[in-house]
Design a protein around this motif. Sequence first.
Motif, PDB file in Angstrom:
ATOM      1  N   LEU B  45       8.979  26.353 104.881  1.00 46.13           N
ATOM      2  CA  LEU B  45       9.703  25.551 103.885  1.00 46.13           C
ATOM      3  C   LEU B  45       8.614  24.255 103.644  1.00 46.13           C
ATOM      4  CD1 LEU B  45      12.058  24.662 102.017  1.00 46.13           C
ATOM      5  CD2 LEU B  45      12.951  23.420 103.863  1.00 46.13           C
ATOM      6  N   MET B  46       8.298  24.316 102.247  1.00 44.17           N
ATOM      7  CA  MET B  46       7.549  22.918 101.627  1.00 44.17           C
ATOM      8  C   MET B  46       8.423  21.826 101.139  1.00 44.17           C
ATOM      9  SD  MET B  46       4.472  25.133  99.828  1.00 44.17           S
ATOM     10  CE  MET B  46       3.338  23.814  99.579  1.00 44.17           C
ATOM     11  N   PHE B  47       9.042  22.131 100.080  1.00 43.29           N
ATOM     12  CA  PHE B  47       9.806  21.194  99.203  1.00 43.29           C
ATOM     13  C   PHE B  47      11.184  21.726  98.976  1.00 43.29           C
ATOM     14  CE2 PHE B  47       6.175  18.646  98.752  1.00 43.29           C
ATOM     15  CZ  PHE B  47       5.105  19.178  98.557  1.00 43.29           C
ATOM     16  N   VAL B  48      12.124  20.747  98.695  1.00 40.73           N
ATOM     17  CA  VAL B  48      13.245  21.244  98.124  1.00 40.73           C
ATOM     18  C   VAL B  48      13.830  20.331  97.130  1.00 40.73           C
ATOM     19  CG1 VAL B  48      15.852  21.765  98.185  1.00 40.73           C
ATOM     20  CG2 VAL B  48      14.207  22.364 100.123  1.00 40.73           C
ATOM     21  N   VAL B  60       4.361  17.757 103.737  1.00 39.20           N
ATOM     22  CA  VAL B  60       3.102  18.351 102.895  1.00 39.20           C
ATOM     23  C   VAL B  60       2.126  17.688 102.540  1.00 39.20           C
ATOM     24  CG1 VAL B  60       3.009  20.225 101.159  1.00 39.20           C
ATOM     25  CG2 VAL B  60       5.019  20.325 102.160  1.00 39.20           C
ATOM     26  N   PRO B  61       0.818  17.824 102.505  1.00 41.37           N
ATOM     27  CA  PRO B  61      -0.333  17.152 102.328  1.00 41.37           C
ATOM     28  C   PRO B  61      -0.130  16.937 100.734  1.00 41.37           C
ATOM     29  CG  PRO B  61      -1.095  19.140 103.402  1.00 41.37           C
ATOM     30  CD  PRO B  61       0.278  19.294 103.241  1.00 41.37           C
ATOM     31  N   SER B  62      -0.654  15.719 100.261  1.00 42.61           N
ATOM     32  CA  SER B  62      -0.533  15.192  98.972  1.00 42.61           C
ATOM     33  C   SER B  62      -1.003  15.989  98.025  1.00 42.61           C
ATOM     34  CB  SER B  62      -0.957  13.808  98.684  1.00 42.61           C
ATOM     35  OG  SER B  62      -2.265  13.879  99.223  1.00 42.61           O
ATOM     36  N   ARG B  63      -2.160  16.983  98.265  1.00 39.04           N
ATOM     37  CA  ARG B  63      -2.969  17.963  97.219  1.00 39.04           C
ATOM     38  C   ARG B  63      -2.081  19.004  96.852  1.00 39.04           C
ATOM     39  NH1 ARG B  63      -4.716  19.253 102.506  1.00 39.04           N
ATOM     40  NH2 ARG B  63      -4.353  21.454 103.443  1.00 39.04           N
ATOM     41  N   PHE B  64      -0.652  19.298  97.258  1.00 36.20           N
ATOM     42  CA  PHE B  64       0.220  19.942  96.706  1.00 36.20           C
ATOM     43  C   PHE B  64       1.382  18.718  96.165  1.00 36.20           C
ATOM     44  CE2 PHE B  64      -0.588  24.036  98.665  1.00 36.20           C
ATOM     45  CZ  PHE B  64      -1.060  23.703  99.505  1.00 36.20           C
ATOM     46  N   HIS B  77       2.070  21.742  91.646  1.00 37.77           N
ATOM     47  CA  HIS B  77       0.504  21.398  91.131  1.00 37.77           C
ATOM     48  C   HIS B  77      -0.109  21.283  92.203  1.00 37.77           C
ATOM     49  CE1 HIS B  77       2.387  20.616  87.475  1.00 37.77           C
ATOM     50  NE2 HIS B  77       3.146  19.634  87.681  1.00 37.77           N
ATOM     51  N   LEU B  78      -1.376  21.901  92.174  1.00 41.70           N
ATOM     52  CA  LEU B  78      -2.366  22.081  93.254  1.00 41.70           C
ATOM     53  C   LEU B  78      -3.841  21.461  92.842  1.00 41.70           C
ATOM     54  CD1 LEU B  78      -1.929  25.826  93.409  1.00 41.70           C
ATOM     55  CD2 LEU B  78      -0.666  24.349  94.575  1.00 41.70           C
ATOM     56  N   HIS B  79      -4.315  20.670  93.657  1.00 44.40           N
ATOM     57  CA  HIS B  79      -5.535  19.969  93.556  1.00 44.40           C
ATOM     58  C   HIS B  79      -6.104  19.662  94.733  1.00 44.40           C
ATOM     59  CE1 HIS B  79      -8.486  16.994  92.047  1.00 44.40           C
ATOM     60  NE2 HIS B  79      -8.164  15.992  92.580  1.00 44.40           N
ATOM     61  N   ALA B  80      -7.755  20.063  94.816  1.00 46.27           N
ATOM     62  CA  ALA B  80      -8.329  19.949  95.876  1.00 46.27           C
ATOM     63  C   ALA B  80      -7.963  20.492  97.176  1.00 46.27           C
ATOM     64  CB  ALA B  80      -8.578  18.364  96.377  1.00 46.27           C
TER      65      ALA B  80
END
Lengths: 111, 116
Positions: B45-48, B60-64, B77-80
Amino acid sequence: SQKIEQNSEALNIQEGKTATLTCNYTNYSPAYLQWYRQDPGRGPVFLLLIRENEKEKRKERLKVTFDTTLKQSLFHITASQPADSATYLCAPGTGTYKYIFGTGTRLKVLA
Amino acid sequence: DTEVTQTPKHLVMGMTNKKSLKCEQHMGHRAMYWYKQKAKKPPELMFVYSYEKLSINESVPSRFSPECPNSSLLNLHLHALQPEDSALYLCASSQGTGVLRTGELFFGEGSRLTVL
């Protein structure tokens, strides 16, 4: 910490036999428990849900039991077929949105 | 056929790129989820989002960066990103939960992400 462990990473059985998969949980008080099937490269698919006040639930060749004293659920597939080969996942439900899956069991039914 | 649609099915991106994964459901569900799955591991699980508000972030790391523009749509959204972020990203939805309600999750087919 909370843990959800499924009995074995992989289980091979002969076609026609009953497959029994185990889901053990610790530091959880689930109100219900769900079982999912996942085929390679695809999303999990819901199979069955059993509530804490239910001892047993059936759906066609599937049977699930739930023992809150043992903190365990058993998932049975009777008259197994090669098409039943997949990974099976359990997920306790606590009434929140936090659905955590067990470690999974890869079932292979041999013809 | 799944009623949760994820796009794209496959995505290859470099570590400096910005990309997005999309998820859509039209079942009237009010909870939507992002899971990450590595090979031979269960979905993680990442987000709900519930009722379009972020309900759970599993550190979850802020790159997500998730986004829920409306009750039918969910973006990631994906970055770095890093190569270790390569995985199958699964979106799911459910009606909602409560002790007396079922929380059956409906999953999409996933987006296979490769980070070079």
